[in-house]
Design a protein around this motif. Structure first.
Motif, PDB file in Angstrom:
ATOM      1  N   UNK A   1       6.437 -13.024 -17.435  1.00 18.01           N
ATOM      2  CA  UNK A   1       7.123 -13.285 -16.922  1.00 18.01           C
ATOM      3  C   UNK A   1       6.969 -11.813 -15.107  1.00 18.01           C
ATOM      4  N   UNK A   2       6.621 -12.726 -13.907  1.00 15.55           N
ATOM      5  CA  UNK A   2       6.425 -11.777 -12.855  1.00 15.55           C
ATOM      6  C   UNK A   2       8.099 -10.887 -12.687  1.00 15.55           C
ATOM      7  N   UNK A   3       7.562  -9.245 -12.549  1.00 15.43           N
ATOM      8  CA  UNK A   3       9.177  -8.752 -11.903  1.00 15.43           C
ATOM      9  C   UNK A   3       9.380  -8.887 -10.657  1.00 15.43           C
ATOM     10  N   UNK A   4      10.779  -9.101  -9.411  1.00 22.01           N
ATOM     11  CA  UNK A   4      10.572  -9.064  -8.733  1.00 22.01           C
ATOM     12  C   UNK A   4      11.775  -8.499  -7.971  1.00 22.01           C
ATOM     13  N   UNK A   5      11.758  -7.432  -7.149  1.00 25.96           N
ATOM     14  CA  UNK A   5      13.089  -6.813  -7.010  1.00 25.96           C
ATOM     15  C   UNK A   5      14.057  -8.047  -6.014  1.00 25.96           C
ATOM     16  N   UNK A   6      15.572  -7.752  -6.263  1.00 27.60           N
ATOM     17  CA  UNK A   6      16.434  -8.493  -5.540  1.00 27.60           C
ATOM     18  C   UNK A   6      17.440  -7.867  -5.234  1.00 27.60           C
ATOM     19  N   UNK A   7      16.816  -7.375  -4.124  1.00 29.67           N
ATOM     20  CA  UNK A   7      17.505  -5.826  -3.042  1.00 29.67           C
ATOM     21  C   UNK A   7      19.075  -7.047  -2.315  1.00 29.67           C
ATOM     22  N   UNK A   8      20.112  -5.651  -2.186  1.00 29.53           N
ATOM     23  CA  UNK A   8      20.969  -7.157  -0.940  1.00 29.53           C
ATOM     24  C   UNK A   8      21.748  -5.840  -0.667  1.00 29.53           C
ATOM     25  N   UNK A   9      22.980  -6.607  -0.095  1.00 30.14           N
ATOM     26  CA  UNK A   9      23.678  -5.582   1.034  1.00 30.14           C
ATOM     27  C   UNK A   9      24.496  -4.771  -0.361  1.00 30.14           C
ATOM     28  N   UNK A  10      24.910  -2.964   0.064  1.00 25.56           N
ATOM     29  CA  UNK A  10      25.351  -2.881  -1.171  1.00 25.56           C
ATOM     30  C   UNK A  10      27.513  -2.908  -0.894  1.00 25.56           C
ATOM     31  N   UNK A  11      27.885  -4.143  -0.974  1.00 25.88           N
ATOM     32  CA  UNK A  11      28.734  -5.210  -1.517  1.00 25.88           C
ATOM     33  C   UNK A  11      29.036  -5.667  -2.614  1.00 25.88           C
ATOM     34  N   UNK A  12      29.509  -5.129  -3.511  1.00 24.30           N
ATOM     35  CA  UNK A  12      29.705  -5.299  -5.432  1.00 24.30           C
ATOM     36  C   UNK A  12      30.795  -6.600  -5.330  1.00 24.30           C
ATOM     37  N   UNK A  13      31.734  -5.649  -3.906  1.00 27.87           N
ATOM     38  CA  UNK A  13      32.806  -6.444  -4.532  1.00 27.87           C
ATOM     39  C   UNK A  13      32.823  -8.602  -3.350  1.00 27.87           C
ATOM     40  N   UNK A  14      32.043  -8.091  -2.615  1.00 32.73           N
ATOM     41  CA  UNK A  14      31.507  -9.536  -2.163  1.00 32.73           C
ATOM     42  C   UNK A  14      30.406 -10.153  -2.531  1.00 32.73           C
ATOM     43  N   UNK A  15      30.221  -9.142  -3.590  1.00 35.03           N
ATOM     44  CA  UNK A  15      28.277  -9.728  -4.270  1.00 35.03           C
ATOM     45  C   UNK A  15      27.158 -10.090  -3.550  1.00 35.03           C
TER      46      UNK A  15
END
Length: 245
Positions: free
Chosen positions: A49-63
C-alpha cells in the motif's frame, strides 16, 4: 489512518489496509503518535500500500478540523515538519513516501487560499520533488501544483456531500457526511463513471476524479470497500494507486 493514540486502533486500521491502494497516515499534529505511525507504515509497506503523509493543524482537541489562521510561513513550517517526519519513518522501514494529502481545516483552506496552497507546495517540494499531492478536485491547490510542475491527483470523496461550487459541504451542515452505504456507492459510481456528482441543492457539478477518498470513521467502511471492489470487477475497472501516468 493512524488517527488514534497508543496502538488503540491499530488492528482496525490494518484490516482496512488490505482493501485500499494508498493510505493517508496522520503525522502526530491533529492525531497519531510515533508508535501508531511506525506500525501502520511498516504494515502498509508489507502489503504494498502506498504511504502518504496526512499533515494537519496542530490541534488535537479539535482534531485538526478548526481553522487556525496561521500565516503562509507557519503553514510551510508545519507541513515541512510533518511530511519530513513521515518521509524519514517510511525510509527507515525500507520504503518511499508516495504522496501528501492535507487533513481537515488545512485541506479545506488550501483548497481556496492560493497563498496557503503555495506554502504547502513549497514544503512538499523541499522534502521531495517526486512526491504527489492529493488535492480537492478543481481547487486552488490543484492549480498551484500544476504551476510548479508537481504531480497532483485530483481527489473526490465517496462519503462527503458537495456544494454547487464543487467544494465539500461544511461538516456542520446537516447531510454533509453520507452515512448510507448505498449513498456512498451511488456517489462513487457517478464520480468514477461520469466524472460528476450530485450537489446538496439537487444539481450536478463536473469533477475530475483521479483518486477516491474514504474516511476511516465512516460506518460500515469494510463492507463498503468490499462492495466497491466487487462492483469495480464487474465494471472491468482496475483499482490501483495513482501514479500520474
Amino acid at each position: 489512518m493512524g488517527e488514534g493514540f497508543g496502538r488503540l486502533r491499530i488492528r482496525e486500521d490494518i484490516g482496512i489496509l488490505k482493501w485500499v491502494t494508498s493510505a493517508n497516515i496522520a503525522c502526530g499534529y491533529h492525531a497519531g503518535d510515533p508508535h501508531v505511525i511506525c506500525s501502520l507504515v511498516e504494515e502498509a509497506l508489507r502489503l504494498g500500500v502506498k504511504v502518504g503523509a496526512h499533515p494537519g493543524y496542530p490541534d488535537v482537541h479539535g482534531f485538526g478540523r478548526r481553522p487556525m489562521n496561521l500565516s503562509p510561513k507557519e503553514v510551510y513550517e508545519i507541513v515541512l515538519y510533518q511530511v519530513a517526519a513521515l518521509d524519514g519513518i517510511t525510509r527507515a522501514f525500507g520504503g518511499e513516501l508516495h504522496h501528501v494529502k492535507l487533513h481537515g481545516a488545512l485541506y479545506n483552506e488550501a483548497a481556496v487560499r492560493p497563498e496557503l496552497a503555495e506554502a504547502v507546495v513549497r514544503a512538499v517540494l523541499d522534502v521531495g520533488e517526486d512526491l504527489i499531492i492529493y488535492a480537492l478536485s478543481g481547487s486552488a491547490l490543484v492549480h498551484v501544483c500544476l504551476e510548479h510542475g508537481i504531480t497532483v491527483a485530483e481527489e473526490v470523496f465517496a462519503d462527503r456531500a458537495y456544494l454547487p461550487n464543487g467544494r465539500l459541504a461544511p461538516r456542520e451542515l446537516e447531510g454533509s457526511v453520507l452515512i448510507s452505504m448505498d449513498e456512498q456507492l451511488e456517489q462513487t459510481r457517478q464520480l468514477v463513471l461520469e466524472q460528476r456528482v450530485r450537489t446538496v441543492d439537487g444539481g450536478q457539478v463536473e469533477l475530475a476524479a483521479d483518486t477516491l477518498c474514504v474516511h476511516i470513521e465512516s460506518p460500515d467502511i469494510l463492507p463498503f470497500l468490499m462492495e466497491l471492489h466487487r462492483w469495480a470487477k464487474q465494471q472491468s475497472i482496475q483499482i490501483e494507486p495513482f501514479s500520474g501516468q
